[in-house]
Design a protein around this motif. Structure first.
Motif, mmCIF file in Angstrom:
data_model
loop_
_atom_site.group_PDB
_atom_site.id
_atom_site.type_symbol
_atom_site.label_atom_id
_atom_site.label_comp_id
_atom_site.label_asym_id
_atom_site.label_seq_id
_atom_site.Cartn_x
_atom_site.Cartn_y
_atom_site.Cartn_z
ATOM 1 N N PRO A 181 37.293 37.982 52.142
ATOM 2 C CA PRO A 181 36.201 38.210 53.084
ATOM 3 C C PRO A 181 35.800 39.668 53.309
ATOM 4 O O PRO A 181 34.644 39.950 53.534
ATOM 5 C CB PRO A 181 36.730 37.597 54.371
ATOM 6 N N ALA A 182 36.740 40.610 53.227
ATOM 7 C CA ALA A 182 36.325 41.994 53.483
ATOM 8 C C ALA A 182 37.362 42.982 52.982
ATOM 9 O O ALA A 182 37.771 43.885 53.711
ATOM 10 C CB ALA A 182 36.065 42.207 54.976
ATOM 11 N N HIS A 183 37.777 42.840 51.750
ATOM 12 C CA HIS A 183 38.816 43.718 51.209
ATOM 13 C C HIS A 183 38.219 44.655 50.165
ATOM 14 O O HIS A 183 37.549 44.211 49.239
ATOM 15 C CB HIS A 183 39.925 42.891 50.560
ATOM 16 N N CYS B 28 35.164 58.801 48.970
ATOM 17 C CA CYS B 28 35.488 58.304 47.635
ATOM 18 C C CYS B 28 36.272 57.006 47.658
ATOM 19 O O CYS B 28 36.640 56.494 46.606
ATOM 20 C CB CYS B 28 36.280 59.351 46.851
ATOM 21 N N GLY B 29 36.595 56.482 48.816
ATOM 22 C CA GLY B 29 37.395 55.270 48.888
ATOM 23 C C GLY B 29 36.677 54.067 48.308
ATOM 24 O O GLY B 29 35.447 54.019 48.253
ATOM 25 N N PRO B 30 37.443 53.059 47.866
ATOM 26 C CA PRO B 30 36.826 51.866 47.281
ATOM 27 C C PRO B 30 36.047 51.030 48.282
ATOM 28 O O PRO B 30 35.316 50.127 47.898
ATOM 29 C CB PRO B 30 38.044 51.090 46.738
ATOM 30 N N ASP B 31 36.217 51.312 49.587
ATOM 31 C CA ASP B 31 35.476 50.550 50.591
ATOM 32 C C ASP B 31 34.101 51.154 50.868
ATOM 33 O O ASP B 31 33.353 50.645 51.699
ATOM 34 C CB ASP B 31 36.273 50.480 51.903
ATOM 35 N N GLU B 32 33.751 52.227 50.184
ATOM 36 C CA GLU B 32 32.454 52.866 50.383
ATOM 37 C C GLU B 32 31.411 52.314 49.411
ATOM 38 O O GLU B 32 31.750 51.892 48.299
ATOM 39 C CB GLU B 32 32.568 54.384 50.167
ATOM 40 N N LEU C 222 42.578 43.769 39.953
ATOM 41 C CA LEU C 222 43.016 42.748 40.901
ATOM 42 C C LEU C 222 44.398 42.218 40.525
ATOM 43 O O LEU C 222 44.726 41.056 40.767
ATOM 44 C CB LEU C 222 42.005 41.605 40.940
ATOM 45 N N THR C 223 45.200 43.088 39.957
ATOM 46 C CA THR C 223 46.571 42.710 39.580
ATOM 47 C C THR C 223 47.354 42.286 40.812
ATOM 48 O O THR C 223 47.436 43.035 41.803
ATOM 49 C CB THR C 223 47.282 43.887 38.896
ATOM 50 N N GLY C 224 47.913 41.082 40.772
ATOM 51 C CA GLY C 224 48.720 40.596 41.885
ATOM 52 C C GLY C 224 47.923 39.941 42.988
ATOM 53 O O GLY C 224 48.512 39.436 43.959
ATOM 54 N N TRP C 225 46.603 39.911 42.897
ATOM 55 C CA TRP C 225 45.782 39.292 43.934
ATOM 56 C C TRP C 225 45.813 37.770 43.784
ATOM 57 O O TRP C 225 45.965 37.226 42.680
ATOM 58 C CB TRP C 225 44.340 39.787 43.837
ATOM 59 N N ALA C 226 45.652 37.081 44.911
ATOM 60 C CA ALA C 226 45.600 35.617 44.912
ATOM 61 C C ALA C 226 44.132 35.190 44.890
ATOM 62 O O ALA C 226 43.396 35.412 45.859
ATOM 63 C CB ALA C 226 46.296 35.065 46.150
ATOM 64 N N VAL D 35 36.283 36.445 45.339
ATOM 65 C CA VAL D 35 36.964 35.701 46.410
ATOM 66 C C VAL D 35 38.442 35.750 46.089
ATOM 67 O O VAL D 35 38.946 35.006 45.223
ATOM 68 C CB VAL D 35 36.452 34.246 46.496
ATOM 69 N N ALA D 36 39.129 36.652 46.755
ATOM 70 C CA ALA D 36 40.550 36.861 46.455
ATOM 71 C C ALA D 36 41.213 37.561 47.626
ATOM 72 O O ALA D 36 40.556 38.248 48.412
ATOM 73 C CB ALA D 36 40.735 37.672 45.174
ATOM 74 N N GLU D 37 42.542 37.390 47.715
ATOM 75 C CA GLU D 37 43.315 38.049 48.756
ATOM 76 C C GLU D 37 44.272 39.049 48.110
ATOM 77 O O GLU D 37 44.869 38.764 47.066
ATOM 78 C CB GLU D 37 44.131 37.022 49.555
ATOM 79 N N PRO D 38 44.410 40.228 48.725
ATOM 80 C CA PRO D 38 45.293 41.243 48.147
ATOM 81 C C PRO D 38 46.755 40.841 48.278
ATOM 82 O O PRO D 38 47.106 39.964 49.083
ATOM 83 C CB PRO D 38 44.982 42.485 48.995
#
Length: 239
Positions: A159-161, A184-188, A203-207, A233-236
């Protein structure tokens, strides 16, 4: 009643005088018109055409020279006000899958203190018609771009990662020294010049959601002043 005689010489003199007066009036009127044209041109075109500036900007985008394109953009460029400029780099633009091509200036309109330039170019087979805006800089005595062509790229996992990602094979956050504006963050939202970029997410290790089938590496088109969104659509990983 006695008839008044008019000497032929006097008649010719009168006609010559009338003709001379007509010529003087016409010359005076012509002078007013010429002066008006000169005044109008001076008022409407007080500065040189920004066309060479626009051509240099378009050429920089076409050849992958992000440094020059950014240098030609003024501090008030509206297209640069909506995200981080950290990715406006030569390696990312030069490494794009496709850049703009066949660029040309179509029309220029100059006002006393600003100007617009209508341009046309192609990107990945599609034709774009855009308008660049300029303002006259009294300090530098030159035109400054106030509305360029940069667009934005946003990469997230719902939802917001925020998601780590690379553009043209270059990690967005690899070199903090290149983070000129502290964003420079990935959330920008990241600014990129118009092009088609190879974007790869880590997305290594993401569900992943069972319905998620988007590839983690794909070509993304960033259009002029457009918003390109790449969402998963994934969770960290926990922790």
């Amino acid at each position: 009643m006695s008839a008044r005689l008019v000497r032929p010489g006097a008649a010719r003199g009168t006609r010559a005088l009338v003709l001379a007066l007509v010529v003087v009036v016409l010359l005076a009127a012509l002078g007013v018109v010429v002066a008006g044209v000169v005044l109008l041109r001076t008022t409407s075109d007080p500065h040189p055409s920004p066309a060479p500036h626009a051509e240099q900007y378009l050429d920089a985008l076409a050849t992958g020279d992000a440094t020059t394109a950014l240098a030609l953009s003024g501090p008030d460029d509206a297209s640069l006000a909506v995200g981080s400029t950290a990715l406006l780099r030569d390696d990312m633009l030069a490494g794009a899958v496709a850049r703009i091509a066949d660029a040309r200036v179509d029309d220029v309109t100059v006002f006393p203190e600003d100007a617009t330039v209508d341009v046309t170019f192609t990107l990945a087979g599609d034709t774009y018609r855009e308008t660049l805006a300029y303002a006259w800089d009294e300090t530098d005595d030159d035109w400054v771009l106030t509305r360029g062509l940069a667009g934005t790229l946003s990469v997230t996992a719902l939802p917001a990662h925020p998601v780590p990602f690379a553009v043209s094979g270059v990690r967005a956050d690899d070199d903090p020294a290149l983070c000129r504006d502290g964003r420079c963050g990935p959330d920008e939202e990241q600014l990129l010049f118009p092009a088609v970029y190879d974007v790869a997410v880590d997305l290594t290790g993401w569900a992943f959601d069972p319905a998620e089938n988007r590839p983690t590496e794909q070509e993304v088109r960033v259009e002029p002043r457009g918003d390109a969104d790449l969402r998963f659509v994934a969770e960290p990983p926990a922790g």
